[in-house]
Design a protein around this motif. Structure first.
Motif, mmCIF file in Angstrom:
data_model
loop_
_atom_site.group_PDB
_atom_site.id
_atom_site.type_symbol
_atom_site.label_atom_id
_atom_site.label_comp_id
_atom_site.label_asym_id
_atom_site.label_seq_id
_atom_site.Cartn_x
_atom_site.Cartn_y
_atom_site.Cartn_z
ATOM 1 N N MET A 184 0.843 -1.198 0.000
ATOM 2 C CA MET A 184 0.000 0.000 0.000
ATOM 3 C C MET A 184 0.881 1.252 0.000
ATOM 4 N N ARG A 185 1.075 1.859 -1.162
ATOM 5 C CA ARG A 185 1.997 2.985 -1.268
ATOM 6 C C ARG A 185 1.286 4.331 -1.393
ATOM 7 N N ASP A 186 0.117 4.361 -2.013
ATOM 8 C CA ASP A 186 -0.556 5.627 -2.288
ATOM 9 C C ASP A 186 -1.472 6.030 -1.139
ATOM 10 N N TYR A 187 -1.731 7.318 -1.072
ATOM 11 C CA TYR A 187 -2.740 7.777 -0.126
ATOM 12 C C TYR A 187 -4.123 7.481 -0.687
ATOM 13 N N VAL A 188 -5.101 7.320 0.200
ATOM 14 C CA VAL A 188 -6.500 7.185 -0.206
ATOM 15 C C VAL A 188 -7.342 8.079 0.702
ATOM 16 N N ILE A 189 -8.510 8.451 0.212
ATOM 17 C CA ILE A 189 -9.429 9.279 0.991
ATOM 18 C C ILE A 189 -10.707 8.480 1.205
ATOM 19 N N VAL A 190 -11.139 8.395 2.448
ATOM 20 C CA VAL A 190 -12.318 7.607 2.805
ATOM 21 C C VAL A 190 -13.399 8.528 3.362
ATOM 22 N N LYS A 191 -14.590 7.971 3.482
ATOM 23 C CA LYS A 191 -15.765 8.720 3.943
ATOM 24 C C LYS A 191 -16.040 9.912 3.020
ATOM 25 N N THR A 192 -16.052 9.625 1.739
ATOM 26 C CA THR A 192 -16.348 10.646 0.735
ATOM 27 C C THR A 192 -17.743 10.407 0.164
ATOM 28 N N ARG A 193 -18.122 11.213 -0.796
ATOM 29 C CA ARG A 193 -19.415 11.024 -1.454
ATOM 30 C C ARG A 193 -19.390 9.841 -2.426
ATOM 31 N N THR A 194 -18.207 9.340 -2.707
ATOM 32 C CA THR A 194 -18.052 8.180 -3.588
ATOM 33 C C THR A 194 -17.866 6.929 -2.736
ATOM 34 N N GLU A 195 -18.682 5.922 -2.977
ATOM 35 C CA GLU A 195 -18.563 4.688 -2.206
ATOM 36 C C GLU A 195 -17.282 3.946 -2.583
ATOM 37 N N GLU A 196 -16.718 3.264 -1.592
ATOM 38 C CA GLU A 196 -15.506 2.481 -1.824
ATOM 39 C C GLU A 196 -15.864 1.083 -2.315
ATOM 40 N N PHE A 197 -15.083 0.617 -3.267
ATOM 41 C CA PHE A 197 -15.219 -0.767 -3.710
ATOM 42 C C PHE A 197 -14.753 -1.683 -2.581
ATOM 43 N N ASP A 198 -15.612 -2.658 -2.222
ATOM 44 C CA ASP A 198 -15.272 -3.571 -1.129
ATOM 45 C C ASP A 198 -14.768 -4.905 -1.671
ATOM 46 N N TYR A 199 -15.615 -5.590 -2.453
ATOM 47 C CA TYR A 199 -15.188 -6.854 -3.046
ATOM 48 C C TYR A 199 -16.141 -7.221 -4.182
ATOM 49 N N PRO A 200 -15.691 -8.063 -5.115
ATOM 50 C CA PRO A 200 -16.561 -8.479 -6.217
ATOM 51 C C PRO A 200 -17.525 -9.566 -5.757
ATOM 52 N N SER A 201 -18.727 -9.559 -6.334
ATOM 53 C CA SER A 201 -19.724 -10.575 -6.008
ATOM 54 C C SER A 201 -20.501 -10.904 -7.275
ATOM 55 N N GLY A 202 -20.082 -11.968 -7.958
ATOM 56 C CA GLY A 202 -20.719 -12.339 -9.217
ATOM 57 C C GLY A 202 -20.521 -11.256 -10.260
ATOM 58 N N ASP A 203 -21.617 -10.852 -10.902
ATOM 59 C CA ASP A 203 -21.547 -9.798 -11.913
ATOM 60 C C ASP A 203 -21.633 -8.409 -11.304
ATOM 61 N N GLU A 204 -21.862 -8.338 -10.011
ATOM 62 C CA GLU A 204 -21.994 -7.054 -9.334
ATOM 63 C C GLU A 204 -20.802 -6.841 -8.405
ATOM 64 N N ASN A 205 -20.697 -5.623 -7.891
ATOM 65 C CA ASN A 205 -19.685 -5.296 -6.898
ATOM 66 C C ASN A 205 -20.355 -4.867 -5.605
ATOM 67 N N VAL A 206 -19.714 -5.153 -4.495
ATOM 68 C CA VAL A 206 -20.201 -4.719 -3.188
ATOM 69 C C VAL A 206 -19.381 -3.509 -2.764
ATOM 70 N N TYR A 207 -20.072 -2.482 -2.278
ATOM 71 C CA TYR A 207 -19.401 -1.242 -1.886
ATOM 72 C C TYR A 207 -19.547 -1.027 -0.382
ATOM 73 N N THR A 208 -18.698 -0.174 0.162
ATOM 74 C CA THR A 208 -18.685 0.036 1.604
ATOM 75 C C THR A 208 -18.258 1.460 1.920
ATOM 76 N N THR A 209 -18.362 1.815 3.193
ATOM 77 C CA THR A 209 -17.865 3.094 3.703
ATOM 78 C C THR A 209 -16.985 2.816 4.911
#
Length: 637
Positions: A184-209
């Protein structure tokens, strides 16, 4: 004058020093031996004699089944490629490395291999600023497999696998997200208006905060400006995705298993400590944590021999004084003082009283996973190869110098120095199995084994260093001699040649020297890797004891060929409550086999082999006479 200033020292050296060199240097040699041993903790190594006999019986194997079951058949280097093929799941996940640890699984103490599934920015196809810093913020979960079990097609069995993590043995991970890790080298910003990708689930993705405490609030223009300057990123000033609750996570990199540029998270918090090159991941209380060993070092210890490493500056004093723990979710770091007698860490703890905590405050769930560090053990074993000689005269003459054992590893046929390895064994005179780090040693430029060094890792015995010295008057096979015997075995050579002709690479795993009772068995796994697929599969296991060498598709099969005992059947009997009569039957069968072998030697006129076999028979009969009698009476109605 110039001539005299040159001539006098030369004459003094030639006629005064050289004839009395040992006598003149003895006081300084004594100081060097004494203070080098103290500086590296070698003075605390316990020396024990080990007979290294070659007379293990099936009964001995059965009495040490917990050790047999714990022999690590999976080496982390080929296993890394197998994990990558089977469990990275998506192209943007990467395993930075495989760690070795031990866990209680279904009531059994087991050695395991595990790896964290981290996010790899380099494999992200949509490299937009939003994806890199707001959406793809973390890795997810781990995979874990027992070190000694082989599944179908020579692949590992899994204790934890897939996304989200599932476990057939009840190892639940409630917080599988990895925001801080080895890649993990880069900075990231959390708790934004954009949901974070959590993990893949079939043809869809699960998002989180993000729900953790990590990071710094970035809720004002001046903070955004400061971080924009810090990272050279103007997008931090103009993005509309931030909220008053947004946090920026940075310095998420904790270091990798090879030399890397730039300070890591631990090093920035405690730059006066030197850190081990191998942080390892553990799961405790349903969370994921990184543990990294830290050292206090000095180059000013009097008389001590200096020692240099690429990742540790040249030093002549070292202590593993600190265990650093990092929460993989929120980045919280805790430094636990581990060697409370070290004067350097005592000084640092007084200077920074809020930075360090006593080791008694480490939760028991984490304490059960601390292990003796390989880097320190390598330094200590390397120096002990010379500084075990306490006599100045022996030291001066270099009469008893040791060196690390060598082995044939991988696809290369060239010998290479063995690395220390973790294994669960029951030490002589111990009442149960324990997790240790060990390394065989040989005399300098020789291949016979002269000693094995170990560091204990469990409970109150943590940190105890021991060396088991072997008899000098007889040949004890060292790892390289075993490798040569394997090379000369016709069955093994035929199999390897056949695999190679089919376009596959044969990878030889670590040759493991496993102490059992007062003897050794040698175990080496063979992996097969197809040239195209590149996924190693564990196909054969070699076992050597004394003059016997056997190869099997499993460890049980190889042991049965060497010792004539079906360890797999024994496991079933134990699980079904097999009693004393089973042990008596095995001893009786062993005694009968020795008797028949002795008669055969007698018919051939081989009286030396006859005497050896009769001695083996005598030992079995003694064990038989000492065994408790089975109760053959019928149960009362």
């Amino acid at each position: 004058m110039v001539l005299i200033s040159w001539l006098f020292p030369s004459l003094f050296e030639q006629f005064a020093v050289k004839p009395n060199e040992l006598e003149l240097e003895t006081p300084y040699i004594k100081h060097t031996i004494e203070y080098t041993r103290k500086a590296y903790g070698l003075d605390k190594i316990e020396e024990v004699s080990f007979p290294a006999e070659s007379n293990l019986t099936p009964h001995d194997i059965q009495n040490n089944m917990p050790t047999i079951r714990s022999i690590p058949l999976w080496d982390r280097r080929p296993l890394m490629a197998t994990y990558s093929q089977l469990q990275e799941i998506r192209s943007y996940y990467r395993f930075a490395g495989v760690d070795v640890d031990r866990y209680q699984v279904d009531g059994s103490y087991q050695q395991v291999m595990l790896a964290g599934r981290e996010f790899s920015r380099n494999s992200l196809r949509g490299e937009t600023w939003l994806n890199q810093h707001l959406v793809f913020t973390h890795g997810y979960g781990i995979c874990m497999s027992p070190a000694n079990e082989i599944g179908g097609e020579g692949l590992p069995e899994f204790f934890v696998k897939d996304i989200p993590p599932t476990s057939p043995v009840g190892l639940h991970i409630g917080r599988p997200e990895i925001y801080f890790g080895e890649t993990m080298r880069d900075y990231v910003i959390v708790k934004t208006r954009t949901e974070e990708f959590d993990y893949p689930s079939g043809d869809e993705n699960v998002y989180t905060t993000y729900r953790g405490r990590g990071g710094v609030h970035i809720n004002s223009f001046f903070r955004r400006l400061a971080f924009a300057i810090r990272f050279g990123d103007p997008y931090l000033l103009v993005t509309d995705n931030l909220t008053p609750d947004s946090r920026i996570l940075f310095d998420r990199h904790i270091g990798r298993r090879f030399r890397d540029e730039g300070p890591k998270r631990f090093q920035k918090l405690a730059p006066f400590l030197q850190f081990d090159k191998d942080p390892y991941l553990v799961t405790a209380d349903e969370n994921l944590y990184w543990i990294q060993d830290a050292y206090t070092v000095s180059n000013m210890y009097p008389y001590a021999q200096p020692f240099g490493r690429p990742y540790i500056r040249e030093t002549n004093y070292i202590r593993n004084s600190v265990k650093a723990v990092l929460d993989a979710y929120d980045g919280t770091v805790t430094f636990y003082v581990w060697d409370e007698e070290d004067p350097l860490i005592q000084c640092y703890a007084r200077i920074f009283p809020d930075l360090f905590r006593p080791k008694s405050e480490m939760p028991a769930s984490l304490r059960s996973h601390v292990r003796y560090p390989v880097d320190l053990f390598k330094i200590q074993s390397s120096l002990y190869n010379t500084y075990h000689m306490a006599s100045p005269q022996v030291f001066y003459n270099r009469e008893d110098v040791w060196e690390p054992a060598t082995e044939i590893y991988g696809v290369s046929e060239r010998p290479q120095v063995m690395d220390p390895y973790y294994v669960i064994v029951r030490l002589p005179d111990a009442d149960r199995e324990e997790f240790v780090l060990m390394l065989p040693a040989t005399p300098a430029q020789k291949a016979n084994m002269i000693a094995w060094l170990l560091a204990r890792c469990d409970g109150p015995n943590y940190g105890r260093l021991m060396v088991y010295k072997l008899p000098k008057e007889k040949l004890i096979y060292g790892p390289m001699l075993i490798e040569r015997r394997i090379d000369q075995d016709t069955e093994v050579s035929k199999e390897i040649t056949l695999w190679s002709q089919r376009g596959s690479d044969v990878i030889r795993g670590n040759l493991l020297v496993i102490p059992i009772e007062n003897s050794f068995i040698y175990v080496e796994p063979l992996y097969l890797r197809a040239t195209q697929a590149g996924m190693p599969e564990l196909k054969r296991v070699l076992v050597v004891h004394g003059e016997k060498l056997a190869m099997g598709e499993t460890l049980d099969e190889a042991l049965e060929k060497v010792f004539g005992t079906d360890t797999n059947r024994r496991r079933v009997e134990e699980s079904n409550g097999g009693g004393v009569s089973d042990g008596l039957q095995e001893l009786s069968q062993t005694a009968l086999k020795h008797f028949e072998d002795a008669q055969e030697h007698l018919r051939k006129g081989d009286f030396g082999a006859y005497g050896t076999t009769i001695e083996e028979l005598r030992k079995v009969l003694i064990k038989l006479s000492e065994s408790p009698k089975a109760d053959t009476r019928s149960p009362a109605p």
